[in-house]
Design a protein around this motif. Structure first.
Motif, PDB file in Angstrom:
ATOM      1  N   MET A 185      14.726  -1.427  -1.839  1.00 27.06           N
ATOM      2  CA  MET A 185      13.478  -2.026  -1.381  1.00 27.06           C
ATOM      3  C   MET A 185      12.678  -1.026  -0.541  1.00 27.06           C
ATOM      4  N   PRO A 186      11.373  -0.903  -0.798  1.00 29.94           N
ATOM      5  CA  PRO A 186      10.550  -0.029   0.045  1.00 29.94           C
ATOM      6  C   PRO A 186      10.355  -0.655   1.423  1.00 29.94           C
ATOM      7  N   THR A 187      10.498   0.154   2.452  1.00 26.28           N
ATOM      8  CA  THR A 187      10.363  -0.354   3.819  1.00 26.28           C
ATOM      9  C   THR A 187       9.416   0.532   4.611  1.00 26.28           C
ATOM     10  N   ASN A 188       8.908  -0.024   5.714  1.00 27.33           N
ATOM     11  CA  ASN A 188       8.065   0.759   6.619  1.00 27.33           C
ATOM     12  C   ASN A 188       8.976   1.468   7.638  1.00 27.33           C
ATOM     13  N   LEU A 193      10.395  -4.769   5.067  1.00 30.73           N
ATOM     14  CA  LEU A 193       9.946  -4.718   3.679  1.00 30.73           C
ATOM     15  C   LEU A 193       8.437  -4.491   3.613  1.00 30.73           C
ATOM     16  N   SER A 194       8.012  -3.536   2.805  1.00 29.11           N
ATOM     17  CA  SER A 194       6.589  -3.280   2.570  1.00 29.11           C
ATOM     18  C   SER A 194       6.218  -3.855   1.211  1.00 29.11           C
ATOM     19  N   ALA A 228       3.950  -1.767  -0.976  1.00 26.66           N
ATOM     20  CA  ALA A 228       4.609  -0.673  -1.688  1.00 26.66           C
ATOM     21  C   ALA A 228       5.341  -1.158  -2.939  1.00 26.66           C
ATOM     22  N   LEU A 229       5.511  -2.487  -3.093  1.00 27.57           N
ATOM     23  CA  LEU A 229       6.122  -3.014  -4.308  1.00 27.57           C
ATOM     24  C   LEU A 229       5.167  -2.923  -5.501  1.00 27.57           C
ATOM     25  N   LEU A 264       5.409  -0.244  -8.098  1.00 23.08           N
ATOM     26  CA  LEU A 264       6.683  -0.219  -8.819  1.00 23.08           C
ATOM     27  C   LEU A 264       6.684  -1.128 -10.052  1.00 23.08           C
TER      28      LEU A 264
END
Length: 505
Positions: free
Chosen positions: A485-488, A493-494, A497-498, A501
């Motif tokens: 999972m993209p995170t800051n 969770l960002s 940023a999903l 993808l």
């Protein structure tokens, strides 16, 4: 010049007052006039104002006879039929507090509402999902029988007392129960001129279901309160048949979510609607593409857009008397006090900030049920913060900039990603999950779920799991397995940023 729109307050709500009494105040003026027509492709079911008022007040009598008392909360689990508005108005008429809910909700979703509200009873169509309960239940058949009972008296009282509760998805992931006062219907008069251009001779066709709050307000309560005629498609009528119904039943105003306009236009390049004056749109942002294509298809007829929320209905709009400037939503309706604010208060005109409604607005909610802290958190001094960003011109025109949180829009319904994630994370094979809305083509978006797992999970399995736990409009339409999972920088969770993808084909 500060970004404050204030051209004087709307007339105060009279006292004593009753929501339903206001809605049906014109019924005795023309009891034989058609108040409602439920439209099928082969005919219509018609309700005169006299029949409508009698059925509403008979329902009120029946609910009191079942032992319910003024102030009791009644959860509504009814389908897309005339039972819905009759029960809703009948309950409010006698001082009960109905909670209209979508028939698409699943039993687990409804159970959360029961746990939160502890209602005195449930109005239930057996075909609509509802959890097992020991609460008193009134069936749709019983409600039908109540229509012929002697009319109840209106329960008149303080216009600021609780009238009804509606649910909205909250940014916390837990749907919020929004409490509204009887005066909320009085405040809707600001919309009649500021958005609808609504008059007694209008025939307003709303494309939504009876049990959607957009339909309840714009499609039914507002036309009835001025003595106009409401037109509602029967359940099962396809969207591509709406132009035929608009023309056949001489609709003068058409109301729908932007997605409905888009679907109609995908089936009809030209639309012959000689009686239609204009359209209305709300629920999600109306694109310039839909606006332009509708005008081309109809020979120049306009769609007027409105902005609002469950906590205050619509309060910024364009209308026949005040068309919006290109690129803007329109202006606050006359009688509203609206500002664009930052942390220090109203900003200068032309600067970005949060849309805010003054707490004196008669259409503003009483608060969130059982959540005074959440209610207080939405206010900055005397300003209720919507969470949406915009700027205001010196003339009051509002240019919308978007939301500051991750709320999604699914066909006009606002959906919290946190709620969807919380419902799906218990799946035994999912380690982490994040959801967001993805624009798959111009003017069309879906909810997509991104997850991590030890191995790919069959989409059919995931779809079935979501179907058992979430209303259809909250369910992801696409599932994407990702490595992480993209995170800051804080490890959160960002969701923005999903979006990159999502696999594009």
């Amino acid at each position: 010049m500060l970004s404050i729109f204030d051209r004087g307050a709307f007339a105060p709500c009279p006292t004593p007052f009753n929501f339903t009494a206001h809605v049906l105040a014109r019924a005795d003026d023309a009891p034989d006039k058609i108040a409602l027509a439920v439209l099928s492709q082969t005919g219509s079911e018609r309700w005169s104002y006299g029949r409508l008022k009698s059925a509403v007040l008979g329902t009120g009598t029946g609910l009191l006879a079942r032992g319910f008392k003024p102030g009791d909360i009644l959860l509504m689990r009814l389908g897309n039929t005339v039972d819905f508005p009759l029960a809703y108005l009948g309950a409010i008429a006698v001082g009960l507090v109905p909670v209209p809910t979508s028939s698409m909700l699943t039993a687990p979703e409804v159970q959360k509402m029961v746990d939160q509200l502890s209602p005195a009873g449930i109005l239930h169509d057996p075909a609509v999902a509802c959890p097992e309960t020991t609460l008193p239940t009134v069936s749709s058949a019983e409600l039908t029988a109540m229509r012929d009972l002697p009319p109840a008296d209106y329960a008149m009282g303080d216009p600021n007392r609780l009238a009804y509760i509606i649910y909205t998805s909250g940014t916390s992931g837990q749907p919020r129960a929004v409490m509204h006062a009887h005066r909320a219907i009085w405040a809707r008069q600001m919309m009649h001129e500021g958005w609808y251009g609504l008059g007694v001779d209008d025939r307003l066709l709303h494309a939504g279901a009876f049990n959607w709050t957009f339909t309840l307000g714009t499609g039914l309560m507002d036309p009835w309160s001025v003595g106009a005629t409401a037109l509602i498609p029967a359940e099962g009528v396809p969207l591509d048949a709406l132009p035929l119904l608009l023309r056949r039943h001489d609709a003068t105003i058409f109301a729908a979510a932007p997605g409905v306009y888009r679907k109609i236009l995908s089936h009809h390049a030209k639309l012959d609607l000689p009686k239609l004056r204009h359209g209305l749109a709300a629920g999600e942002k109306l694109s310039d593409t839909i606006r332009q294509h509708w005008a081309e298809a109809t020979g120049g007829k306009l769609i007027f857009e409105a902005y609002g929320m469950s906590e205050c209905s619509t309060f910024i709009s364009a209308g026949p008397a005040n068309p919006a400037l290109p690129g803007t939503l329109g202006r606050p309706q006359t009688g509203r006090k609206i500002a664009i604010v930052d942390e220090e208060g109203p900003v200068e005109c032309g600067k970005d900030g949060t849309i805010a409604v003054h707490r004196s607005d008669q259409g503003l909610m009483l608060g969130y049920y059982g959540a005074p802290e959440d209610t207080a958190a939405r206010f900055q001094g005397d300003w209720f913060l919507t969470g949406d960003h915009a700027e205001m011109s010196e003339a009051g025109d509002i240019t919308f900039h978007g939301r500051v949180d991750d709320m999604m829009n699914a066909g006009g319904y606002r959906v919290s990603p946190l709620e969807v994630e919380a419902a799906l994370l218990p799946h035994p094979r999912i380690r982490e999950i994040g959801v967001t809305d993805i624009e798959i083509k111009e003017d069309a978006a879906i909810i997509a779920a991104f997850y991590t797992s030890d191995a790919e999970i069959p989409q059919e399995e995931l779809t079935a799991y979501a179907d058992s736990r979430l209303a259809r409009y909250k369910q992801p339409r696409a599932w994407v397995r990702i490595d992480a999972m993209p995170t800051n920088p804080n490890g959160k969770l960002s969701r923005k940023a999903l979006k990159p993808l999502f696999p594009r084909r």
